[in-house]
Design an enzyme around this catalytic site. Structure first.
Site, PDB file in Angstrom:
ATOM      1  N   LYS A   1      63.554  56.975  56.637  1.00 18.90           N
ATOM      2  CA  LYS A   1      62.494  57.858  57.146  1.00 18.90           C
ATOM      3  C   LYS A   1      63.032  58.580  58.366  1.00 18.90           C
ATOM      4  O   LYS A   1      63.527  57.949  59.299  1.00 18.90           O
ATOM      5  CB  LYS A   1      61.268  57.022  57.495  1.00 18.90           C
ATOM      6  CG  LYS A   1      60.246  57.684  58.408  1.00 18.90           C
ATOM      7  CD  LYS A   1      58.950  56.886  58.434  1.00 18.90           C
ATOM      8  CE  LYS A   1      58.357  56.772  59.820  1.00 18.90           C
ATOM      9  NZ  LYS A   1      57.114  55.983  59.824  1.00 18.90           N
ATOM     10  N   LEU A   2      62.941  59.899  58.343  1.00 18.54           N
ATOM     11  CA  LEU A   2      63.367  60.695  59.488  1.00 18.54           C
ATOM     12  C   LEU A   2      62.147  61.128  60.280  1.00 18.54           C
ATOM     13  O   LEU A   2      61.175  61.640  59.725  1.00 18.54           O
ATOM     14  CB  LEU A   2      64.120  61.955  59.025  1.00 18.54           C
ATOM     15  CG  LEU A   2      65.344  61.767  58.128  1.00 18.54           C
ATOM     16  CD1 LEU A   2      65.978  63.134  57.840  1.00 18.54           C
ATOM     17  CD2 LEU A   2      66.369  60.832  58.783  1.00 18.54           C
TER      18      LEU A   2
ATOM     19  N   SER B   1      63.226  53.496  59.982  1.00 18.39           N
ATOM     20  CA  SER B   1      62.734  54.719  60.597  1.00 18.39           C
ATOM     21  C   SER B   1      63.791  55.201  61.583  1.00 18.39           C
ATOM     22  O   SER B   1      64.201  54.458  62.470  1.00 18.39           O
ATOM     23  CB  SER B   1      61.410  54.419  61.314  1.00 18.39           C
ATOM     24  OG  SER B   1      60.935  55.566  61.979  1.00 18.39           O
TER      25      SER B   1
ATOM     26  N   ASN C   1      54.170  62.432  63.070  1.00 23.85           N
ATOM     27  CA  ASN C   1      53.296  61.929  64.130  1.00 23.85           C
ATOM     28  C   ASN C   1      52.408  63.031  64.719  1.00 23.85           C
ATOM     29  O   ASN C   1      52.371  63.224  65.939  1.00 23.85           O
ATOM     30  CB  ASN C   1      54.102  61.230  65.234  1.00 23.85           C
ATOM     31  CG  ASN C   1      54.671  59.889  64.790  1.00 23.85           C
ATOM     32  OD1 ASN C   1      55.881  59.756  64.611  1.00 23.85           O
ATOM     33  ND2 ASN C   1      53.819  58.902  64.576  1.00 23.85           N
TER      34      ASN C   1
ATOM     35  N   ASP D   1      49.008  58.123  58.347  1.00 23.77           N
ATOM     36  CA  ASP D   1      49.238  56.961  59.203  1.00 23.77           C
ATOM     37  C   ASP D   1      48.091  56.943  60.222  1.00 23.77           C
ATOM     38  O   ASP D   1      47.052  56.300  59.992  1.00 23.77           O
ATOM     39  CB  ASP D   1      50.624  57.103  59.868  1.00 23.77           C
ATOM     40  CG  ASP D   1      50.919  56.065  60.935  1.00 23.77           C
ATOM     41  OD1 ASP D   1      50.037  55.250  61.250  1.00 23.77           O
ATOM     42  OD2 ASP D   1      52.050  56.059  61.491  1.00 23.77           O
TER      43      ASP D   1
ATOM     44  N   GLU E   1      54.659  62.265  56.285  1.00 25.06           N
ATOM     45  CA  GLU E   1      53.680  61.389  56.946  1.00 25.06           C
ATOM     46  C   GLU E   1      53.025  62.100  58.125  1.00 25.06           C
ATOM     47  O   GLU E   1      53.714  62.640  58.994  1.00 25.06           O
ATOM     48  CB  GLU E   1      54.429  60.131  57.410  1.00 25.06           C
ATOM     49  CG  GLU E   1      53.573  59.077  58.089  1.00 25.06           C
ATOM     50  CD  GLU E   1      54.408  57.854  58.499  1.00 25.06           C
ATOM     51  OE1 GLU E   1      55.562  57.712  58.032  1.00 25.06           O
ATOM     52  OE2 GLU E   1      53.911  57.049  59.292  1.00 25.06           O
TER      53      GLU E   1
ATOM     54  N   GLY F   1      55.448  50.313  60.912  1.00 26.91           N
ATOM     55  CA  GLY F   1      56.039  49.459  61.949  1.00 26.91           C
ATOM     56  C   GLY F   1      55.747  49.988  63.333  1.00 26.91           C
ATOM     57  O   GLY F   1      55.522  51.193  63.520  1.00 26.91           O
TER      58      GLY F   1
HETATM   59  C1  NPQ Z   1      55.078  55.523  63.106  1.00 28.18           C
HETATM   60  N1  NPQ Z   1      56.680  53.797  63.936  1.00 28.18           N
HETATM   61  O1  NPQ Z   1      55.209  55.252  61.930  1.00 28.18           O
HETATM   62  C2  NPQ Z   1      55.548  54.605  64.215  1.00 28.18           C
HETATM   63  C3  NPQ Z   1      55.474  55.209  65.528  1.00 28.18           C
HETATM   64  C4  NPQ Z   1      55.952  54.464  66.710  1.00 28.18           C
HETATM   65  C5  NPQ Z   1      58.742  52.812  63.195  1.00 28.18           C
HETATM   66  O2  NPQ Z   1      58.334  55.091  63.108  1.00 28.18           O
HETATM   67  C6  NPQ Z   1      56.724  51.543  70.675  1.00 28.18           C
HETATM   68  C7  NPQ Z   1      55.598  51.043  70.040  1.00 28.18           C
HETATM   69  C8  NPQ Z   1      57.377  52.607  70.160  1.00 28.18           C
HETATM   70  C9  NPQ Z   1      55.127  51.656  68.895  1.00 28.18           C
HETATM   71  C10 NPQ Z   1      57.565  54.330  68.459  1.00 28.18           C
HETATM   72  C11 NPQ Z   1      57.902  54.018  63.407  1.00 28.18           C
HETATM   73  C12 NPQ Z   1      56.917  53.219  68.999  1.00 28.18           C
HETATM   74  C13 NPQ Z   1      55.772  52.750  68.374  1.00 28.18           C
HETATM   75  C14 NPQ Z   1      57.066  54.912  67.318  1.00 28.18           C
HETATM   76  C15 NPQ Z   1      55.319  53.370  67.217  1.00 28.18           C
HETATM   77  O3  NPQ Z   1      54.495  56.543  63.376  1.00 28.18           O
HETATM   78 MG    MG Z   2      53.931  57.166  61.362  1.00 29.20          MG
END
Ligand code: NPQ
Ligand code: MG
Length: 369
Positions: free
Chosen positions: A161-162, A135, A191, A239, A214, A291
């Site tokens: 993933k961007l 990511s 997000n 998500d 996503e 993640g």
């Molecule tokens: C997601 N993760 O898929 C999340 C969002 C995310 C790897 O993109 C600290 C703890 C920082 C949890 C940053 C990825 C974070 C976090 C992003 C979760 O939406």
């Molecule tokens: Mg996400």
């Protein structure tokens, strides 16, 4: 299993580089580890909550408080505790899935270590190695983003993933496609940063052959995602909206998503995560493992989960060095664009006591005896 006590341990780990998403920038990972001690073994769970409630409504201090004041007393009072019973024992307490997931994971790890069974075998893994993706955060410039993506592709990551937000979407995607061509698997994650009114803008991503987009809309807007799906060619993946196996089934039935991101923390634990996997499999919906910038503890469990049969897309389970200079466990190292599923009992990895102490900011021991 008789629990003698639980340790809540806070760590602070600096990220190798700031990670920016549509909800803000993170430079420091503020971590809570749950260590469950029994006579036979001890087990570890990682609480994936962030310092601030900006990804979901939970945050790390709140998670620690609800575990300390409500979950642990309830567990201590329960006549019989097994990993399969944790969700049921904690069900009277509303919400707090990330906190619940950490407790369940620690109990499960203790149980599996005592039994000599690995997480993967317990969950139903069908692979001993899983392809993984990375990511990539929002960057100060498109040029820096393209350089960063190039570095990850050189390392062998199987999919990129961007992170996107309004004003950082079509341009970075176009630049990455122009530089690296059509071959790399590419997807984007908003997000929740868009509205249905942005449908045209999001449709402008259609020509770039993305695997998925996503969570473009707010987490409670299942209907909006279904409406948006009818306006886009790119498949929608959810998500934040998927909080249980039931909500996954509903989102699929309503046409809100064609792909699901499974994060055990978000759905309250690895056992519910497996049920989300099963519901999606039954509906022909592919899944991948999300993640939360985990240490080796959370990462180990995620790799095991991603070895289940319907995890047919590479997840956000990068190597340890993607986020940390040094991990607290044996580091996860990229091999041929994937990670090996730990084979030892339980998580198959253990925090190094010296490194653990180095990153620890506070500990709290709750005695059950
Ligand atoms: C997601 N993760 O898929 C999340 C969002 C995310 C790897 O993109 C600290 C703890 C920082 C949890 C940053 C990825 C974070 C976090 C992003 C979760 O939406
Ligand atoms: Mg996400």
């Amino acid at each position: 299993m008789k629990i003698s006590g639980v340790e809540l341990r806070r760590l602070s780990m600096t990220l190798r580089s700031p990670f920016e998403t549509s909800f803000g920038v993170v430079t420091e990972r503020d971590i809570l580890l749950v260590r469950v001690v029994t006579e036979e073994a001890e087990g570890w769970g990682e609480c994936a909550a962030m310092s601030e409630p900006v990804y979901s409504s939970e945050h790390i201090n709140g998670a620690q408080d609800v575990i300390r004041r409500f979950f642990l007393p309830r567990l201590a009072a329960a006549p019989h505790v097994t990993s399969a019973l944790v969700a049921q024992i904690l069900a009277p307490f509303k919400g707090h899935p990330i906190a619940k997931a950490a407790v369940e994971a620690a109990v499960l790890d203790a149980e599996l270590r005592a039994a000599g069974t690995s997480f993967g075998d317990h969950l139903g893994a069908v692979r001993s190695w899983v392809p993984v993706g990375v990511s990539v955060g929002i960057m100060p410039s498109v040029a820096e983003l393209v350089d960063t993506v190039g570095g990850y592709l050189d390392q062998g990551y199987r999919r990129i993933k961007l992170k996107i937000k309004p004003g950082w979407d079509v341009e970075p995607v176009r630049a990455v496609r122009e530089r690296f061509g059509e071959a790399p698997l590419l997807q984007v994650d908003a997000n929740t940063a868009y509205t249905l009114g942005d449908a045209q803008r999001l449709a402008a991503l259609d020509p770039f052959d993305l695997l998925l987009i996503e969570q473009p809309l707010p987490e409670d807007d299942i209907g909006g995602h279904a409406a948006l799906a009818r306006l886009l060619h790119t498949p929608i993946c959810l998500d934040e909206s998927i909080v249980s196996a039931r909500s996954a089934a509903e989102a699929i039935a309503l046409g809100a998503c064609r792909i699901v991101n499974i994060k055990p923390a978000r759905v309250g634990g690895y056992l519910e995560a497996r049920r989300v996997h099963d519901v999606c499999a039954a509906n022909g919906v592919p899944v991948w493992c999300g993640g939360m910038l985990e240490t080796g503890i959370g990462r180990a469990a995620n790799v095991a989960l991603a070895a289940l049969p319907n995890f047919t897309l590479p997840g956000d389970i990068s190597a340890s060095e993607r986020y940390f200079e040094r991990d607290i466990t044996e580091p996860f190292v990229l091999r041929d664009g994937g990670l090996d599923v730990p084979q030892g009992p339980g998580l198959g990895v253990t925090p190094d006591p010296v490194l653990l102490d180095e990153f620890t900011t506070a500990t709290d021991w709750i005695d059950f005896r």
